[in-house]
Structure formats: C-alpha cells, structure tokens
Design a protein around this motif. Structure first.
Motif, PDB file in Angstrom:
ATOM      1  N   SER A  54      -1.724  11.631  -3.028  1.00 23.06           N
ATOM      2  CA  SER A  54      -2.995  11.160  -3.547  1.00 23.06           C
ATOM      3  C   SER A  54      -2.678  10.294  -4.754  1.00 23.06           C
ATOM      4  CB  SER A  54      -3.884  12.338  -3.940  1.00 23.06           C
ATOM      5  OG  SER A  54      -5.077  11.891  -4.537  1.00 23.06           O
ATOM      6  N   ASP A  55      -3.035   9.039  -4.654  1.00 20.51           N
ATOM      7  CA  ASP A  55      -2.702   8.067  -5.689  1.00 20.51           C
ATOM      8  C   ASP A  55      -3.954   7.827  -6.515  1.00 20.51           C
ATOM      9  OD1 ASP A  55      -0.956   4.871  -5.584  1.00 20.51           O
ATOM     10  OD2 ASP A  55      -1.994   5.889  -7.224  1.00 20.51           O
ATOM     11  N   PRO A  56      -3.938   8.204  -7.801  1.00 21.66           N
ATOM     12  CA  PRO A  56      -5.155   8.019  -8.607  1.00 21.66           C
ATOM     13  C   PRO A  56      -5.525   6.564  -8.793  1.00 21.66           C
ATOM     14  CG  PRO A  56      -3.314   8.801  -9.954  1.00 21.66           C
ATOM     15  CD  PRO A  56      -2.868   8.871  -8.540  1.00 21.66           C
ATOM     16  N   GLY A  57      -4.619   5.661  -8.442  1.00 24.92           N
ATOM     17  CA  GLY A  57      -4.956   4.244  -8.496  1.00 24.92           C
ATOM     18  C   GLY A  57      -5.833   3.803  -7.350  1.00 24.92           C
ATOM     19  N   ALA A  99       4.339   4.452  -3.371  1.00 25.18           N
ATOM     20  CA  ALA A  99       3.019   4.473  -3.985  1.00 25.18           C
ATOM     21  C   ALA A  99       2.971   3.420  -5.088  1.00 25.18           C
ATOM     22  CB  ALA A  99       2.697   5.849  -4.555  1.00 25.18           C
ATOM     23  N   THR A 100       1.785   2.854  -5.272  1.00 27.05           N
ATOM     24  CA  THR A 100       1.629   1.839  -6.321  1.00 27.05           C
ATOM     25  C   THR A 100       1.434   2.493  -7.685  1.00 27.05           C
ATOM     26  OG1 THR A 100      -0.717   1.756  -5.771  1.00 27.05           O
ATOM     27  CG2 THR A 100       0.695   0.106  -4.766  1.00 27.05           C
ATOM     28  N   GLY A 101       0.847   3.686  -7.690  1.00 26.37           N
ATOM     29  CA  GLY A 101       0.596   4.383  -8.937  1.00 26.37           C
ATOM     30  C   GLY A 101       1.529   5.560  -9.104  1.00 26.37           C
ATOM     31  N   GLY A 111       0.817  -1.199   0.000  1.00 26.13           N
ATOM     32  CA  GLY A 111       0.000   0.000   0.000  1.00 26.13           C
ATOM     33  C   GLY A 111       0.852   1.250   0.000  1.00 26.13           C
ATOM     34  N   ASP A 112       0.192   2.385  -0.161  1.00 30.03           N
ATOM     35  CA  ASP A 112       0.882   3.674  -0.170  1.00 30.03           C
ATOM     36  C   ASP A 112       1.294   4.089   1.240  1.00 30.03           C
ATOM     37  OD1 ASP A 112      -1.384   5.100  -2.661  1.00 30.03           O
ATOM     38  OD2 ASP A 112       0.264   3.674  -2.850  1.00 30.03           O
ATOM     39  N   SER A 113       2.382   4.815   1.338  1.00 31.49           N
ATOM     40  CA  SER A 113       2.804   5.338   2.634  1.00 31.49           C
ATOM     41  C   SER A 113       3.636   6.599   2.435  1.00 31.49           C
ATOM     42  CB  SER A 113       3.601   4.307   3.428  1.00 31.49           C
ATOM     43  OG  SER A 113       4.832   4.038   2.797  1.00 31.49           O
TER      44      SER A 113
END
Lengths: 117, 114
Positions: free
Chosen positions: B93-96, B27-29, B1-3
């Motif tokens: 903010s991750d758009p994914g 981030a994943t995206g 996950g994002d951190s």
C-alpha cells in the motif's frame, strides 16, 4: 475485533435478475472497498468508498452499482450480469483512508461466490 | 507504477519443512507491506504486515522483514503444517497513491503434505 461480514455466501442468478450483495463492518472504519476475484488470480479493485462517498471507480461496467447507506454498510447491486461476471466478490474495510505517510491496513470479508447462468 | 512480484507456485512441502516465499516490490513512495493468506473457499486474511524498513512482521509462526535495500518482503516459517496449505498474497500500500489501494502479487499456492 477485525470482522467484516458479507451476505449471501453463495448466489446464483440469471442474466435478467437483479440481486444485491451486502457487506457490514462495525470497526468504525471509514473506507470500504469492493473487489472481484477470479480463480487463481489476485483480487481486482472495483470501487472505493471514503467517508460514505464514492472515491474510486475502476472503470467498472454500469451493471454493477455500489451503494454506501451509512458508515457500516456497503452494498453492491447487480443487474443484467454476464456469465463472465461469475467470481468471488470480496468486501474490505480500512480505518483511515487518508492516513498520512502510512499505508492503511485493509481487512477482508469472507466473500460472496457469485455464479451467473 | 507500483508492482509486486512473488514466486510462482505451487510450492509443495512436507510437514515440518522450512518455508520461504519470495516477494519483491517496486513503489514510487514509501509503502507498507502485507502478507495475506486465502484458505480454500474463503476470503483473504491478513497474516502480517510491516510499515517501515527493517520492521519484522510476525504471526502464527510466519515472519517477514521489510528490506528496503533489496525491496523485498520474503515470507518464512520454520516448520509448516498441513493446515498452512493455502494461497499467499504479498501486497503493498503506497501512501502516494490515491485511495489507499493495494497492489497485489500474483499469489503463491502452498501445498503441505503429511
């Protein structure tokens, strides 16, 4: 103008009371958010409304009940709260929750400082 | 996950000193990056943002550059004032992610002494 307003600024309530927090924005934003912030911590997301529909509920207890009467207003109804619910409650809004490929900017209100006795 | 990870405070500086608050992310995206500031007793205010690599966000003398190669978004100011005393949050903010959710760092308290 990027203003989000919240009322009241401060609220003290007993555990048997029912109260409501109000949030308003006139920027034409279609996403609105409720956050809870404890002292010395970052905000924690509670609810997300997208186009006036509840899209995310982060496992929040049912004593917190959100409502989005129209695209400019967001309420948080409070009932039978516990002392540990005392916190700063922040409302935010953003323009377009599904803007493809770009994270949308959230604008925050000044918050409601809630104390539960 | 994002951190998001940011340096722990408090950071205490004298007026007119140079400020750096480090922020790194995973981030994943392909996220947008933000700095928010919270003055005592108030809500969060957007300080600056950047939406793509090498973008520089700037506002009120503060700057931060989106560094994709080092996954960083460090906040800098050349000369701080007492009025800059506040808590600073780095966020992405991750758009994914569904719902345009913000992922916050833990916050860094800045204290500027006259």
């Amino acid at each position: 103008d990027t203003e989000v307003t919240q009322t009241p600024k401060h609220l003290v309530m007993g555990m048997t009371n029912k109260k409501s927090l109000k949030c308003e924005q006139h920027m034409g934003h279609r996403a609105m958010y409720w956050y809870k912030q404890k002292a010395k911590k970052p905000p924690e997301l509670m609810f997300v409304y997208s186009y006036e529909k509840l899209s995310i509920n982060e496992s929040v207890p049912s004593r917190f009940s959100p409502e989005c009467p129209n695209s400019s207003l967001l309420n948080l109804h409070l009932h039978a709260l516990q002392p540990e619910d005392s916190a700063l409650y922040l409302c935010a809004s953003s323009q377009e929750p599904r803007l493809a490929g770009v994270g949308d900017t959230q604008y925050f209100g000044p918050g409601t400082r809630l104390t539960v006795l | 996950g994002d951190s998001v990870t940011q340096m722990e405070g408090p950071v205490t500086l004298s007026e007119e000193a140079f400020l750096t608050i480090n922020c790194t992310y995973t981030a994943t995206g392909y996220p947008s990056l933000f700095w928010y500031v919270q003055y005592p007793g108030e809500g969060l205010q957007l300080l600056l943002k950047a939406t793509k690599a090498d973008d520089k966000g700037s506002n009120k003398g503060f700057e931060a550059t989106y560094r994709k190669e080092t996954t960083s978004f460090h906040l800098e100011k050349g000369s701080v004032q007492v009025s800059d005393s506040a808590v600073y949050f780095c966020a992405l903010s991750d758009p994914g992610n569904a719902g345009n959710m913000l992922t916050f760092g833990g916050g860094t308290r800045l204290m500027v002494k006259p």
